[in-house]
Structures are given as structure tokens and as C-alpha cells.
Design an enzyme around this catalytic site. Structure first.
Site, PDB file in Angstrom:
ATOM      1  N   CYS A   2       3.366   7.840 -40.132  1.00  0.00           N
ATOM      2  CA  CYS A   2       3.186   6.628 -39.340  1.00  0.00           C
ATOM      3  C   CYS A   2       4.282   5.641 -39.722  1.00  0.00           C
ATOM      4  CB  CYS A   2       1.819   6.027 -39.628  1.00  0.00           C
ATOM      5  SG  CYS A   2       0.517   7.243 -39.731  1.00  0.00           S
ATOM      6  N   ARG A  27       8.035   7.503 -35.412  1.00  0.00           N
ATOM      7  CA  ARG A  27       7.360   8.102 -36.572  1.00  0.00           C
ATOM      8  C   ARG A  27       5.925   8.488 -36.270  1.00  0.00           C
ATOM      9  NH1 ARG A  27       9.718   7.222 -41.692  1.00  0.00           N
ATOM     10  NH2 ARG A  27       7.686   7.617 -42.561  1.00  0.00           N
ATOM     11  N   TRP A  74       0.095   7.937 -36.437  1.00  0.00           N
ATOM     12  CA  TRP A  74       0.014   9.326 -35.982  1.00  0.00           C
ATOM     13  C   TRP A  74      -1.165   9.906 -36.752  1.00  0.00           C
ATOM     14  CZ3 TRP A  74       0.369  14.318 -37.967  1.00  0.00           C
ATOM     15  CH2 TRP A  74       0.674  15.324 -37.054  1.00  0.00           C
ATOM     16  N   ASN A 100       0.384   4.539 -44.837  1.00  0.00           N
ATOM     17  CA  ASN A 100       0.922   5.867 -44.499  1.00  0.00           C
ATOM     18  C   ASN A 100       0.542   6.803 -45.635  1.00  0.00           C
ATOM     19  OD1 ASN A 100       2.184   4.717 -42.359  1.00  0.00           O
ATOM     20  ND2 ASN A 100       4.268   4.948 -43.151  1.00  0.00           N
ATOM     21  N   GLY A 101       0.190   8.034 -45.307  1.00  0.00           N
ATOM     22  CA  GLY A 101      -0.162   8.998 -46.351  1.00  0.00           C
ATOM     23  C   GLY A 101      -1.599   9.460 -46.167  1.00  0.00           C
ATOM     24  N   GLU A 490      16.104  28.429 -32.820  1.00  0.00           N
ATOM     25  CA  GLU A 490      16.249  26.987 -32.632  1.00  0.00           C
ATOM     26  C   GLU A 490      16.182  26.629 -31.136  1.00  0.00           C
ATOM     27  OE1 GLU A 490      15.982  24.373 -34.095  1.00  0.00           O
ATOM     28  OE2 GLU A 490      17.212  22.850 -33.138  1.00  0.00           O
ATOM     29  N   LYS A 494      13.468  24.085 -29.514  1.00  0.00           N
ATOM     30  CA  LYS A 494      13.844  22.892 -28.732  1.00  0.00           C
ATOM     31  C   LYS A 494      13.085  22.895 -27.414  1.00  0.00           C
ATOM     32  CE  LYS A 494      15.173  20.795 -30.985  1.00  0.00           C
ATOM     33  NZ  LYS A 494      15.479  21.060 -32.355  1.00  0.00           N
ATOM     34  N   GLU A 497       9.144  22.327 -27.885  1.00  0.00           N
ATOM     35  CA  GLU A 497       8.637  21.051 -28.403  1.00  0.00           C
ATOM     36  C   GLU A 497       8.787  19.910 -27.418  1.00  0.00           C
ATOM     37  OE1 GLU A 497      10.394  19.220 -31.929  1.00  0.00           O
ATOM     38  OE2 GLU A 497      12.322  20.107 -31.473  1.00  0.00           O
ATOM     39  N   HIS A 513      10.804  47.047 -30.295  1.00  0.00           N
ATOM     40  CA  HIS A 513       9.655  47.288 -31.185  1.00  0.00           C
ATOM     41  C   HIS A 513       8.409  46.554 -30.683  1.00  0.00           C
ATOM     42  CE1 HIS A 513      12.249  49.370 -33.961  1.00  0.00           C
ATOM     43  NE2 HIS A 513      13.108  48.368 -33.843  1.00  0.00           N
ATOM     44  N   LYS A 612       8.461  12.172 -35.721  1.00  0.00           N
ATOM     45  CA  LYS A 612       9.803  12.484 -36.214  1.00  0.00           C
ATOM     46  C   LYS A 612       9.793  13.000 -37.648  1.00  0.00           C
ATOM     47  CE  LYS A 612      14.267  12.740 -36.091  1.00  0.00           C
ATOM     48  NZ  LYS A 612      14.782  13.956 -35.436  1.00  0.00           N
TER      49      LYS A 612
END
Ligand code: M6R
Length: 617
Positions: A2, A27, A74, A100-101, A490, A494, A497, A513, A612
Site C-alpha cells: 500500500c 502501490r 491493496w 503497510n505490512g 516474459e 506481459k 497481467e 510433449h 507495483k
């Protein structure tokens, strides 16, 4: 995860903290809130949703005052809602806390506090902190204790991680901040002081900052600031100057941060190489100031272990090829989130490299700490200067990529590849594991990359048209081999997300396979097939997919006509060495994901459910 911002000084605090929150919104952004001391009483307001919703609510009354704290959240404990938004207060609304945490023992603390008569109104772990501070004031009512001492008293009971900012009507002309495991920075202005979880909320007002470390508490008043250890002893700390300005933290004319950051790719690489990739004959080929002091230890390294998450992990996978190719040191790459639970065997002379854009990713930080505990030499490849991973590494190399605001990491990936390449070259040269000719050739190629990337960026419109053509598909496979395999991973990350389409990155050799069973006319395959040592194998993959009715969008080397005949569509990248190709091939994939998301009308910079920096496990 956050964002925290707080202000104390002579100016009106509300506009400053709200503007700060907007800069921190990346964030976390599921709810937000603010608390302000208006000179006589505490006022607060919370809202579920974006900061704009909070701003709407704030119109309902006056908010004059020079002391405020604010938060963008968040969710980790309790769903995103008004009640769960921060600040969280105590029973009498005399204490306001943003946090935060994660408070790990919040359930036991809550039960104990409820038994003592405290009433809880949210599902958050944070609320226990407000009640613990309230209890400290109650227990010490006769002595009239200071807010900082009440906060320290409250925090004694807590296990877990926190970066907090607190204001209270019981000791009202001050702002108290404390940290354990969650970043906090103090902004030092003229007769005004700020606290934030991130420099971007502060940089508009001052570039003088103090980094708070674990188990430190700051007391900010309009007259000055003091830092205490959790043992209440004063600590003297250096004042640092940050060099990011507010303009570089804004969009600079681009519709989204992500697009701006993709277009900053060439400059980002130049910054990563500046002063590090030397001209031939100027005392070595690569100079990395951050690891100079441990260079002798590096020469004894027998194994490299990279720990990282998400995009940084994929950069690490490319790094494995660099290390093994140039320095002949065996390298493994592990998800930091798995490494920390794996009871790893770290032989003597293992070098652990933690890669993290933010430098705050909880899993990567814990992996680094674990590796250090086991005696490994640990270095960081980090973008955010002064971040926790940067500070806790034995040595490190900064990316110098500048602020990356878009949740989808783009320019940081390029700079991570750049730094990994330099590190591998340096080790290779020192150990004489690679020829001088090869190093000179690769060095020249690295220097040519910014110009080559610009050529790819010039195809932006073409890539947008391709994204439009493929917009109707819901599922994608991304295929690559060798250096292009991590790029395939990657590219898929991208796309998923930010567009919420299902995308899977695969080592192309694995297709037969199992995954080839997925191929039909509704499953386009994005195939990375530059002219390299596995090019012919990739052509076979393309043939196999075409034979099963699949669609191919290929990324290939300019002038390649064979691919043009086989694939449905081709994006050409300039010719380069196999080892340098990931720097180029990833760029069209970043643009493809960007345009897909934008064409779908999605929030490119703030995709749902993501933030982020992931500062919780
Ligand atoms: O800040 P870090 O590099 O440690 O972050 C790691 C991942 O969370 C990050 O790369 C994430 O996967 C990005 N959203 C990818 O675009």
C-alpha cells in the site's frame, strides 16, 4: 503493497497528502483514506475504490489543517471496503494509524483487546495497532505519555511487518512514523516534514530525505524531526539527496506510464551502460563501482544462484545464459517465493544475486536474508536507490532506470538484462573464461542496442494493428528456445497481467510433449525466431503448428523471407548477436501487450488485482 503519505508544516496538509496519494496509487488502489488534525480535533474520511472516490467524499466538509496522514490500500486482511480502508482508529477515535505490512499475531491481539473492552469495527490487522496505542495512553493516563512512547509501547506486542504513520489528539502537534520490514522515507523541507512509503510522493516538495531503517521511529513536528531506536535512544542519520524529479515521475505526454516506459527503453540501456561499459583499451572492459569492493571475493565464486520474482525472475533466466556462456560459472535461477521455503544447499563460494526493480519485494528480500544467513555472498540488482534489498545486499549494482510506475515492468527488464550482461562479462574476463575478441564483439553489440530498439519502437503503429487483428483471441502461446525462452515467458506475463487474456510461455521444444494438443485455429502462437543457433528448430515448430491449423505471429530478424512465407504475420527486429537478441525481441511483445490492453479499454497502468511492489508474501 500500500502507499503511505503524511505531512506536518505550515501549509494546508490535505492537498499535499492527496496529491502524494495519487503518486502512490500504483502501490495499491482498492481503497483510500485520510486523517487530519484541524487544530482542535481529528477528522477522517475513508472510501472504497480509487482516490478519486475519496476526493469526492472530501468535498462534503472543510479540511483546513497543517497535519495529515493518508493511505492508499491493496487489501491483505479484510476485503476492500470503507470500513477496512486506512486510517484505522481506536475506540474513541483519538488515534489514527496508516499501515503497510502484515501484523501476524493480529488475531490473538484482537481477542485480548476485546476481552479488555476494546470495540473493533474493521476486519483489518491494522486496527489492533490503534487499540494498542490507545491502551498505552490509558494505562499511562496519569503520566501523560508522549505519542512516540505510546506507539513504541503498542508495537512491543506486535509481530510481523509494519511501516506506520500515526497522529493522535492525545499529543496532537506531531506525526510519528515507525518501521519494521516495510519501507518509510522522511522528506525534510523548510519548516515542513513529510513521511512516505516511496519517494514519488515527496519529490515534488523536497529532495532531502532520510531513510528510516527497521526498528526506527521518527517524530516529526513543525520545528524539526528526531529519530529514535525502539529502545528510545536518539539515532543520528544521514540526509540523502534524491535525484528523481517530479517530471520524470509523470507521463511526459504519453497516454500511459507503460507506453512511456517502453519508449524509455533505449535511454534506460544507455544509463545502465554509462561509465560501466568502457571503450577498448581504457583499463578493462566493464567497471561496476557497486561491486568493486567485493571483486576479490567474486573471483572465488563457483556457483551463482539468482533469486527474483515475476519479470525480474525472467531477466534472471536470461542472466543464466550470460553467466554460463561468458564466465562458465554454473547458474541456477529460482523463484524467490519458493527458494525461501526450500531449505537450499548453498555450497561455499556460492554467489546469490537478488534481482528486484522495487528493491522491496517481500519474497526476494526474505530469500536474500535467508541466503545471507546461510553464509552466501549476496548482491542486489535493484532499481530503487536506498530500497531495502539494496541496503541489505553485501554489494550491488543499480539499474539507473529511473522510476517505473506502470505495474507491468518494461524498461526495468531491459536494464536488468543490461546489468546481468555486464556482470557476466566482468566475471568472464576476470576468470579468463571467454576470449577478449568475444567480449569486444559483445560489448560493441550492447552499445548498438539503443539505436536498434528505436527502430523497433518506430513500428509502434504496425504492432497496434497486429494487436487489433489478434484482439478476438482469448488464449495465446508464446514460444522460444535458448535465449528466447525467457522472453517467451516474459511476453506471456506481459499479455496476461494487463489484458487478462490467457497466455502461456513455453520452451518450444516442449511443445510435442503435450502443449501442441492445444493448437487449433483459435490458439495463436507468438513465436520468437530470430536468426540464432536454434533458428532451424524454431522453423520446425512453426511448421508443426501450421500443420495443425494454428496461427503464427513471428518475431524474426529483418530480411528473413523464409519466416515471411510460413507465418501469418511477422514483426521484424534488427540483426544482432544471439546473446543480445532478448533485448530486442522483448520490445515488440511489450508493445503488443500494451496495445491489446489499451484496445480493450482496460486500465493499462493499474491492472486489476495487482500492485507495483509486492511487499507482502
Ligand atoms: O520489484 P520487483 O522487480 O521485485 O517485482 C517483481 C515482480 O512483482 C514484478 O516483476 C511483476 O511480475 C511485474 N508486475 C511484472 O510486470
Amino acid at each position: 503493497m500500500c502507499g503511505i503519505v503524511g505531512y506536518i508544516g505550515k501549509r494546508q496538509a490535505l492537498p499535499i497528502v492527496i496529491e502524494g496519494l495519487k503518486r502512490l496509487e500504483y502501490r495499491g488502489y482498492d481503497s483510500a483514506g485520510v486523517a487530519l488534525w484541524d487544530g482542535k480535533k481529528l477528522q477522517d474520511e475513508r472510501a472504497a475504490g480509487r482516490i478519486s472516490v475519496l476526493e469526492g467524499n472530501l468535498q462534503r466538509k472543510s479540511w483546513a489543517g497543517n497535519l495529515a496522514i493518508a493511505h492508499t490500500r491493496w487489501a491483505t486482511h479484510g476485503k476492500p471496503s470503507e470500513a477496512n480502508a486506512h486510517p484505522q482508529s481506536d475506540c474513541t477515535k483519538g488515534i489514527e494509524v496508516v499501515h503497510n505490512g502484515i501484523i501476524e499475531n493480529h488475531a490473538e491481539l484482537r481477542e485480548a483487546l476485546i476481552r479488555e473492552g476494546h470495540k473493533f469495527v474493521s476486519d483489518t490487522d491494522t486496527e489492533v495497532i490503534s487499540h494498542l496505542i490507545e491502551r498505552a495512553f490509558l494505562v499511562n493516563a496519569k503520566e501523560k505519555i508522549l505519542l512516540e512512547h505510546a506507539v513504541l509501547d503498542g508495537l512491543r506486542h506486535v509481530t510481523g511487518t509494519f511501516g506506520i504513520a500515526v497522529i493522535s489528539k492525545h499529543d496532537p502537534r506531531k506525526l510519528v512514523a515507525a518501521r519494521r520490514g516495510s519501507p518509510l522515507i522522511l522528506g525534510i523541507g523548510k519548516d515542513e516534514f513529510m513521511v512516505s512509503s516511496d519517494v514519488s510522493a515527496i519529490v515534488e516538495h523536497t529532495r532531502k530525505v532520510v531513510y528510516l531503517h527497521d526498528d526506527e521511529l521518527a517524530v516529526l513536528t513543525p520545528q524539526g524531526y528526531e529519530i529514535l531506536g525502539f529502545n528510545k535512544k536518539t539515532i543520528s542519520k544521514p540526509l540523502n539527496t534524491i535525484d528523481w524529479d517530479v517530471v520524470s515521475a509523470q507521463k511526459g505526454g504519453y497516454p500511459h506510464f507503460m507506453k512511456k516506459e517502453i519508449f524509455e527503453g533505449p535511454e534506460t540501456l544507455e544509463n545502465a551502460f554509462r561509465g560501466r561499459l568502457l571503450e577498448a583499451g581504457k583499463g578493462g572492459l566493464v567497471k561496476l563501482g557497486g561491486i568493486e569492493e567485493i571483486k576479490n571475493k567474486l573471483l572465488t565464486v563457483r556457483r551463482i544462484l539468482v533469486v527474483a520474482c515475476g519479470t525480474s525472475y525472467y531477466a534472471g533466466l536470461v542472466g543464466k545464459y550470460f553467466f554460463e556462456n561468458f564466465s562458465r560459472i554454473p547458474c541456477s535461477v529460482e523463484h524467490a517465493s519458493e527458494f525461501r521455503y526450500s531449505n537450499p544447499v548453498l555450497e561455499k563460494n556460492t554467489l546469490v544475486i537478488a534481482i528486484s526493480q522495487s528493491g522491496e519485494t517481500a519474497d526476494t528480500l526474505e530469500a536474500l536474508r535467508d541466503a545471507k544467513k546461510r553464509g552466501a555472498l549476496a548482491i542486489g540488482i535493484v532499481n530503487v536507490v536506498g530500497s531495502t534489498i539494496a541496503r541489505e545486499s553485501d554489494a550491488g549494482v543499480y539499474n539507473h532506470a529511473g522510476p517505473e510506475i506502470g505495474v507491468a515492468s518494461t524498461k526495468a527488464f531491459l536494464s536488468q538484462l543490461g546489468v546481468l550482461a555486464l556482470l557476466a562479462m566482468l566475471l568472464g574476463k576476470e576468470k579468463e573464461a571467454v576470449s577478449e575478441v568475444m567480449l569486444q564483439k559483445f560489448s560493441a553489440e550492447l552499445k548498438s542496442l539503443p539505436v536498434k530498439i528505436k527502430k523497433i519502437l518506430a513500428m509502434d503503429e504496425k504492432i497496434r494493428k497486429l494487436a487489433e487483428k489478434y484482439l478476438k483471441y482469448d488464449n495465446f502461446l508464446f514460444l522460444g528456445r535458448k535465449y528466447q525462452y525467457p522472453v517467451a515467458l516474459e511476453g506471456a506475463l506481459k499479455l496476461k497481467e494487463i489484458s487478462y487474456k490467457y497466455a502461456e510461455g513455453l520452451a518450444a521444444g516442449e511443445m510435442k510433449h503435450g502443449p501442441i494438443a492445444l493448437v487449433d485455429e483459435d490458439m495463436p502462437c507468438i513465436v520468437l525466431a530470430p536468426k540464432d543457433s536454434v533458428y532451424e528448430k524454431m522453423l520446425s515448430n512453426i511448421e508443426e503448428i501450421k500443420a495443425r491449423g494454428g496461427k503464427i505471429l513471428a518475431v524474426a530478424t529483418e530480411g528473413d523471407e523464409r519466416i515471411a512465407k510460413l507465418a501469418d504475420d511477422v514483426i521484424y527486429i534488427p540483426h544482432t548477436m544471439e546473446e543480445a537478441a532478448p533485448f530486442l525481441s522483448v520490445v515488440p511483445l511489450q508493445l503488443f501487450a500494451y496495445h491489446t490492453s489499451d484496445l480493450l479499454g482496460l486500465d493499462v497502468d493499474k491492472p486489476r488485482n495487482l500492485a507495483k511492489s509486492v511487499t507482502v508474501e
